[in-house]
Write a protein that holds these residues in place. Structure first.
Motif, short mmCIF file in Angstrom:
data_model
loop_
_atom_site.label_atom_id
_atom_site.label_comp_id
_atom_site.label_asym_id
_atom_site.label_seq_id
_atom_site.Cartn_x
_atom_site.Cartn_y
_atom_site.Cartn_z
N THR A 12 0.83 -1.20 0.00
CA THR A 12 0.00 0.00 0.00
C THR A 12 0.86 1.26 0.00
OG1 THR A 12 -0.14 0.03 2.43
CG2 THR A 12 -1.81 -1.24 1.26
N GLU A 13 0.18 2.43 0.01
CA GLU A 13 0.88 3.73 0.04
C GLU A 13 1.96 3.83 -1.04
OE1 GLU A 13 -1.48 3.13 3.01
OE2 GLU A 13 0.42 2.20 3.48
N GLY A 14 1.66 3.34 -2.22
CA GLY A 14 2.55 3.49 -3.36
C GLY A 14 3.66 2.47 -3.47
N ARG A 15 3.79 1.57 -2.50
CA ARG A 15 4.88 0.59 -2.57
C ARG A 15 4.74 -0.31 -3.79
NH1 ARG A 15 3.42 1.15 2.79
NH2 ARG A 15 5.07 1.39 4.35
N TRP A 16 3.48 -0.56 -4.20
CA TRP A 16 3.23 -1.48 -5.31
C TRP A 16 3.85 -0.98 -6.62
CZ3 TRP A 16 0.52 0.50 -9.45
CH2 TRP A 16 -0.14 1.72 -9.24
N PHE A 295 5.74 10.41 -2.99
CA PHE A 295 4.43 9.80 -3.23
C PHE A 295 3.29 10.57 -2.59
CE2 PHE A 295 1.15 7.26 -1.08
CZ PHE A 295 0.42 6.83 -2.18
N TRP A 296 3.48 11.17 -1.43
CA TRP A 296 2.37 11.52 -0.55
C TRP A 296 1.64 12.79 -0.96
CZ3 TRP A 296 0.19 8.69 3.29
CH2 TRP A 296 0.83 7.48 3.60
N HIS A 297 0.47 12.61 -1.56
CA HIS A 297 -0.46 13.68 -1.87
C HIS A 297 -1.15 14.12 -0.57
CE1 HIS A 297 -4.19 15.51 -3.42
NE2 HIS A 297 -3.52 15.71 -4.55
N PRO A 298 -1.49 15.43 -0.41
CA PRO A 298 -2.16 15.87 0.83
C PRO A 298 -3.42 15.08 1.17
CG PRO A 298 -1.41 17.77 -0.43
CD PRO A 298 -1.15 16.57 -1.28
N GLU A 299 -4.19 14.68 0.15
CA GLU A 299 -5.40 13.89 0.42
C GLU A 299 -5.04 12.50 0.96
OE1 GLU A 299 -9.02 14.68 -0.23
OE2 GLU A 299 -7.88 16.48 0.32
N GLY A 362 1.89 15.49 10.57
CA GLY A 362 1.16 14.33 10.09
C GLY A 362 1.78 13.73 8.85
N TRP A 363 2.30 14.59 7.96
CA TRP A 363 2.98 14.08 6.76
C TRP A 363 4.19 13.23 7.16
CZ3 TRP A 363 7.98 14.85 5.01
CH2 TRP A 363 8.25 14.39 3.72
N ARG A 364 4.97 13.72 8.12
CA ARG A 364 6.14 12.96 8.54
C ARG A 364 5.73 11.65 9.19
NH1 ARG A 364 7.90 18.09 10.41
NH2 ARG A 364 7.72 17.44 12.58
N HIS A 365 4.60 11.67 9.93
CA HIS A 365 4.13 10.44 10.56
C HIS A 365 3.61 9.46 9.52
CE1 HIS A 365 2.21 7.83 13.54
NE2 HIS A 365 1.13 7.86 12.78
N ALA A 366 2.82 9.94 8.56
CA ALA A 366 2.25 9.07 7.54
C ALA A 366 3.34 8.41 6.70
CB ALA A 366 1.30 9.86 6.64
#
Length: 441
Positions: A12-16, A295-299, A362-366
């Motif tokens: 998940t989270e773009g790893r794929w 990878f991480w979009h704000p949404e 939160g971004w750093r945590h996610a």
């Protein structure tokens, strides 16, 4: 140290889609997991672990759209069949599965885990969780989340029933005398006749006793109520990484709870959740870290945080104190530990922050990059040895990788774990027959 790999979100989270993923063999292709299992076993990793969640995150903006679009903590499958497939290609490494005491029935779980302990040859662990996520609750017919303390009261009774069921057919009851055809001693098989607040279970478990008798029992709750409940039964704890001071507080609280429960605190280790990126050079590791950050979009961040805390962060005002945030999360029966608990520990409850500042944290945590060890195997091993000494030298580390599977875990198996073993930092490699025996070494 003991070592484990957290495979809960290996897809998940773009790893794929990251370099090192297998084109043509996407999740849930079991060959990826079999490859990870074989490679990890060659390195002597103790445990491969799967967390679980049964709902698509839908707390952010009251919709699952962001989670679906960005693949945030979904799709999730029941990984019991995957564990069976991994066990078939390995001999020693252990496997951890997660089921919720908030939603599941103890007879179903006790029976399933008994069967999987047979299939794995005594290599199974059970991580019992008290679920706070609204998306999961709705799938089991709950209109709202169960109160925090009630979730742990239910967990306590759930585990009482499971343990009684596993004990209801002891190993010595099985006679299996071929000359007479007598299978078992009926005097040793007994119902449990449990009548409690949440469950009524007659028993006994209609299964043959498994190689370990019961799976290794694991819990990860770090609230005072969670720690006190887990002290009744836990054999291994999953702890959150982060600050050394926070880890020391968790270790001290667990020790106190185990002692209060009349148990030997020195016999229960903590595996600290640790995200790691290991490269053959520091530059290679840093480049891989940058791939994750992109990878991480704000949404995606909003969907991740809201789901795991159980609170819609899109509803926050422009400025607030962390105490006010905790009060709101408590009001909706969300999770008070994890990201928010760590932030309160870092800044203090009275700290006033803006919505944008919270999302930066939160971004750093996610991404996990706020607590990711990144560097060469030698550099990461140095940090682990220092942390292990500072946090009690009882347990070890459960590694997650933000990189693609299977390559990210291959790096941990082929670079980091051998470096730790070369230093003499690891427990003996599979000295026992079962997972419980290996973890006790």
């Amino acid at each position: 140290m003991h070592t484990a790999f957290d495979l809960s979100f290996a897809h998940t989270e773009g790893r794929w889609a990251r370099p090192g993923s297998w084109v043509g063999a996407p999740f849930p292709d079991v060959r990826i997991y079999q490859e990870i299992a074989r490679t990890a076993e060659r390195a002597g990793v103790d445990l491969l672990f799967f967390g679980d969640g049964s709902g698509i995150p839908d707390t952010w903006r009251g919709s699952m759209d962001a989670a679906v679009e960005w693949g945030i903590q979904w799709p999730r499958h029941d990984m019991g069949p995957v564990v069976a497939s991994m066990a078939a290609v390995t001999e020693h490494i252990g496997f951890g599965l997660t089921y919720s005491s908030t939603f599941a029935h103890p007879f179903t779980v006790a029976r399933l885990l008994n069967s999987l302990d047979h299939v794995t040859g005594g290599r199974l662990a059970f991580n019992v969780v008290a679920s706070a996520r609204g998306a999961d609750a709705a799938n089991y017919g709950f209109a709202e989340r169960m109160d925090h303390d009630e979730r742990y009261d239910r967990m306590s009774e759930f585990m009482t029933v499971c343990r009684a069921l596993w004990a209801s057919v002891p190993a010595e009851a099985i006679v299996a005398d071929r000359s007479t055809g007598r299978y078992a001693d009926a005097a040793l098989v007994h119902p449990i006749d449990h009548v409690g607040t949440h469950f009524r279970v007659k028993g006994p478990l209609a299964s043959a006793p498994s190689p370990q008798g019961w799976p290794v029992l694991v819990q990860a709750g770090n609230s005072p109520k969670g720690i006190a409940t887990s002290a009744e039964f836990v054999e291994l704890v999953f702890g959150f990484g982060g600050s050394v001071a926070g880890q020391q507080r968790h270790r001290a609280a667990l020790d106190a709870a185990l002692t209060a429960a009349g148990r030997d605190a020195s016999a229960v280790g903590i595996l600290w959740a640790t995200q790691a990126i290991v490269g053959r050079s520091a530059r290679e590791a840093a480049e891989r870290r940058d791939e994750v950050a992109a990878f991480w979009h704000p949404e995606a961040v909003g969907a991740f945080l809201s789901h795991n805390v159980g609170f819609d962060f899109s509803t926050l005002p422009s400025r607030f104190t962390l105490d006010e945030l905790v009060a709101e999360i408590t009001r909706v029966n969300g999770a008070q530990g994890g990201f928010v608990g760590a932030l309160v520990g870092e800044l203090g409850g009275a700290a006033s922050i803006t919505r944008d500042e919270l999302f930066e944290h939160g971004w750093r945590h996610a991404t996990g990059l706020d607590h990711t060890l990144c560097g060469t195997a030698s550099e990461v091993a140095d940090a682990l040895e220092e942390n292990f000494a500072a946090t009690g030298s009882r347990g070890g580390y459960m590694f997650a990788s933000p990189l693609a599977a299977p390559s990210g875990y291959g790096d941990l198996s082929e670079l980091l774990v051998p470096e730790l073993r070369r230093r003499g930092a690891l427990a003996p490699r599979y000295p026992g027959r079962t997972l419980r025996e290996n973890l006790a070494a």
